[in-house]
Design a protein around this motif. Structure first.
Motif, PDB file in Angstrom:
ATOM      1  N   PRO A  37      -2.807 -46.831 -45.438  1.00 46.00           N
ATOM      2  CA  PRO A  37      -4.219 -46.705 -45.065  1.00 46.00           C
ATOM      3  C   PRO A  37      -4.699 -47.170 -43.909  1.00 46.00           C
ATOM      4  N   ARG A  38      -4.044 -48.219 -43.372  1.00 47.13           N
ATOM      5  CA  ARG A  38      -4.642 -48.757 -42.114  1.00 47.13           C
ATOM      6  C   ARG A  38      -4.269 -47.831 -40.861  1.00 47.13           C
ATOM      7  N   ASP A  39      -3.459 -46.975 -41.109  1.00 45.84           N
ATOM      8  CA  ASP A  39      -2.745 -46.305 -40.009  1.00 45.84           C
ATOM      9  C   ASP A  39      -3.651 -44.849 -39.931  1.00 45.84           C
ATOM     10  N   GLY A  40      -4.672 -44.580 -39.145  1.00 46.17           N
ATOM     11  CA  GLY A  40      -5.490 -43.551 -38.946  1.00 46.17           C
ATOM     12  C   GLY A  40      -5.055 -42.053 -39.130  1.00 46.17           C
ATOM     13  N   ALA A  41      -3.663 -42.048 -39.079  1.00 48.48           N
ATOM     14  CA  ALA A  41      -3.123 -40.553 -39.208  1.00 48.48           C
ATOM     15  C   ALA A  41      -2.761 -40.552 -40.671  1.00 48.48           C
ATOM     16  N   SER A  42      -2.648 -41.517 -41.704  1.00 53.65           N
ATOM     17  CA  SER A  42      -2.527 -41.285 -43.315  1.00 53.65           C
ATOM     18  C   SER A  42      -3.700 -40.549 -43.674  1.00 53.65           C
ATOM     19  N   ARG A  43      -3.410 -39.593 -44.543  1.00 50.89           N
ATOM     20  CA  ARG A  43      -4.586 -38.655 -45.148  1.00 50.89           C
ATOM     21  C   ARG A  43      -4.890 -39.119 -46.518  1.00 50.89           C
ATOM     22  N   LEU A  44      -3.762 -39.848 -47.073  1.00 58.48           N
ATOM     23  CA  LEU A  44      -3.862 -40.058 -48.721  1.00 58.48           C
ATOM     24  C   LEU A  44      -3.377 -41.575 -48.723  1.00 58.48           C
ATOM     25  N   GLY A  45      -4.272 -42.421 -49.208  1.00 57.99           N
ATOM     26  CA  GLY A  45      -3.837 -43.806 -49.724  1.00 57.99           C
ATOM     27  C   GLY A  45      -3.362 -43.633 -51.143  1.00 57.99           C
ATOM     28  N   PRO A  46      -3.056 -45.204 -51.390  1.00 58.73           N
ATOM     29  CA  PRO A  46      -2.690 -45.383 -52.852  1.00 58.73           C
ATOM     30  C   PRO A  46      -4.043 -45.331 -53.785  1.00 58.73           C
TER      31      PRO A  46
END
Ligand code: NAP
Ligand code: MG
Length: 470
Positions: free
Chosen positions: A311-320
């Motif tokens: 989630p710290r990566d701006g490209a991630s669209r879905l976190g845990p």
């Protein structure tokens, strides 16, 4: 790992009464990031006393001055927006862009709205030969969840302070760092001592002590319907005011004339954002039988775009999800959906990531209205697509749960969608993708709750009336 001390009581961090600790875990990599004290009934009692002591002064503070304090709080929050977003991403796991825009952005907007409402709200009303005074209820006990950790706190603190009430907050045990940061911001903004107090702790100890405290005048709770029911019963027995913001199982009704691709795209996005941990999420998508297969294909495609990542990566669209417990709960529902005969078209119960509390973005087709996945709040990235035959059928399905928190209607024109929305048993409906309005009342019909938050309606919850006759 950082060990934090103290409870924010009476304008300062004071030692906790007990020795128990809560460990805060980063749900994306399962590392322990901090510990905070777990409050006891003694801490709650100290916080309620501090609030009570501050009440007369704050209630007598002219609304324009209360407004100025809230404006200072808004400015302090704005200045710390990145720190807020990073803290929420660390302990909740929502993607950083979402944390900044929504998790931090919404409470800043809500604080701003109450800075304005405190100054403009009519705290006095004339009715024929009477003058009606709208006076603060008193000491508020606020119990909040982890899914929007700052928003849920500010949605109570903002209106309470605007109304002239004082408050004790018991935040969710999974997200205490956001709450502690907020206490520091309150302090930095220079609010009078005792007006806002924070006791971190677990629900059955600190939460229950707050809900049961005889010197709390109003309990405001956001969380599960199961706990809300108990808090309502406790408040009822003590003849005290209560506001309950509970679960939902909202319907996204796509009428035959709608732009199907847009409605499905926004519908999937609505559920996937915050990993589905949103009480007002439209977790049931209702599609006419003639367009059903097309909708299922579209949903499969859109869900595939929600790639799980750091989630710290701006490209991630879905976190845990927030915790292992929530992940197991959501997986259990996915397994139940399969066992009940629904068809998985995307995702499923498997882990999409080796570490972290991730659940794959999941789409179920062939869901019937009585299945558990169509009736119960899952609180994960899971959409169920249901089929309807005609508009009456769609309405029966939409209204056919114990909940009534939110919903959406899509049609070619707004009038057609509005006519359907008028018949829905629910507290808010987005018409053709209408935007979130921080001034609009938010709250539930049926078992989704009692009372309203946000805007002037939210402020009214913290007031009681006194009529003077002339
Ligand atoms: P929850 O137990 O209802 O938690 C909400 C708040 O109530 C937390 O601060 C919690 O403390 C506290 N609490 C728990 N038991 C209490 C008690 N006996 N007396 C007083 N306070 C108490 O919800 P959860 O366990 O975090 O999540 C379970 C489910 O609730 C979710 O899967 C979801 O369906 C629903 N939920 C709904 C919302 C919403 O916005 N409507 C938000 C979160 C969860 P702890 O943090 O220590 O538990
Ligand atoms: Mg709990």
């Amino acid at each position: 790992m950082k060990a934090y001390d103290g409870m924010y009581i009476g304008g300062a961090w004071r030692p906790a009464a007990g020795t128990e600790r809560i460990t805060v875990v980063n749900p994306a990599d399962e590392t322990e990031i901090a510990t905070v004290p777990a409050g006891t009934a003694e801490d709650i009692d100290a916080a309620v006393r501090a609030a009570r002591a501050a009440f007369p002064g704050w209630a007598a503070t002219p609304p324009a001055e209360r407004a100025a304090h809230l404006a200072a709080l808004r400015d302090t929050m704005l200045a710390h927006r990145d720190e807020i977003a990073e803290t929420i991403t660390a302990e909740l796991g929502s993607p950083i862009g979402f944390s900044r825009a929504v998790q931090a952005g919404a409470p800043i907007a809500v604080a701003a709205s109450y800075a304005e409402l405190a100054a403009s709200y009519p705290f006095e009303e004339k009715i024929a030969n009477s003058t009606v005074l709208l006076e603060p209820v008193g000491v508020v006990g606020a119990i909040t969840p982890w899914n929007y950790p700052l928003h849920q706190i500010v949605a109570k603190v903002g209106p309470a302070l605007a109304a002239g009430c004082v408050i004790v907050v018991k935040p969710a045990e999974d997200t205490p760092l956001t709450a502690r940061l907020f206490a520091d911001l309150v302090h930095g903004a220079g609010l009078p001592a005792g007006v806002f107090n924070l006791v971190t702790g677990v629900g059955p100890v600190a939460g229950q002590a707050l809900a049961e405290h005889p010197d709390v005048d109003l309990v405001s709770f956001t969380g599960s319907t199961a706990v809300g029911r108990r808090i309502g019963a406790t408040a009822g027995a003590a003849v005290k005011r209560v506001a309950l913001e509970l679960g939902g199982k909202s319907a996204n009704v796509i009428l035959p004339s709608a732009d199907l691709a847009k409605a499905v795209k926004v519908g999937v996005a609505n559920v996937m954002s915050n990993s589905g941990q949103t009480c007002s999420a439209w977790t049931r998508m209702l599609v006419h039988t003639d367009r059903y297969d097309e909708a299922v294909e579209l949903a499969r495609g859109y869900a595939a775009g929600y790639v799980a990542g750091d989630p710290r990566d701006g490209a991630s669209r879905l976190g845990p999800l927030v915790s292992a417990k929530q992940r197991e709960r959501v997986r259990g529902y996915i397994e139940k959906g399969v066992a009940d005969g629904a068809r998985v078209v995307a995702g499923g119960p498997g882990a999409p990531h080796p570490t972290g509390y991730y659940v794959a973005p999941t789409v179920f087709a062939d869901v019937t209205p009585t299945m558990a996945i169509a009736q119960e709040e899952i609180f994960g990235p899971v959409v169920s697509i249901l089929r309807y035959e005609d508009e009456e059928d769609a309405l029966r399905i939409a209204n056919g749960t114990v909940y009534g928190l939110a919903g959406a209607v899509w049609a070619r024109d707004a009038e057609e969608a509005t006519a359907f929305a008028r018949r829905m048993d629910t507290g808010q409906v987005d018409i053709n993708g209408g935007r979130f309005n921080p001034l609009a009342p938010f709250g539930g019909y049926k078992q989704s709750g009692v009372g309203r938050e946000l805007g002037a309606h939210g402020l009214a919850e913290y007031l009681q009336t006194k009529s003077l006759q002339y």
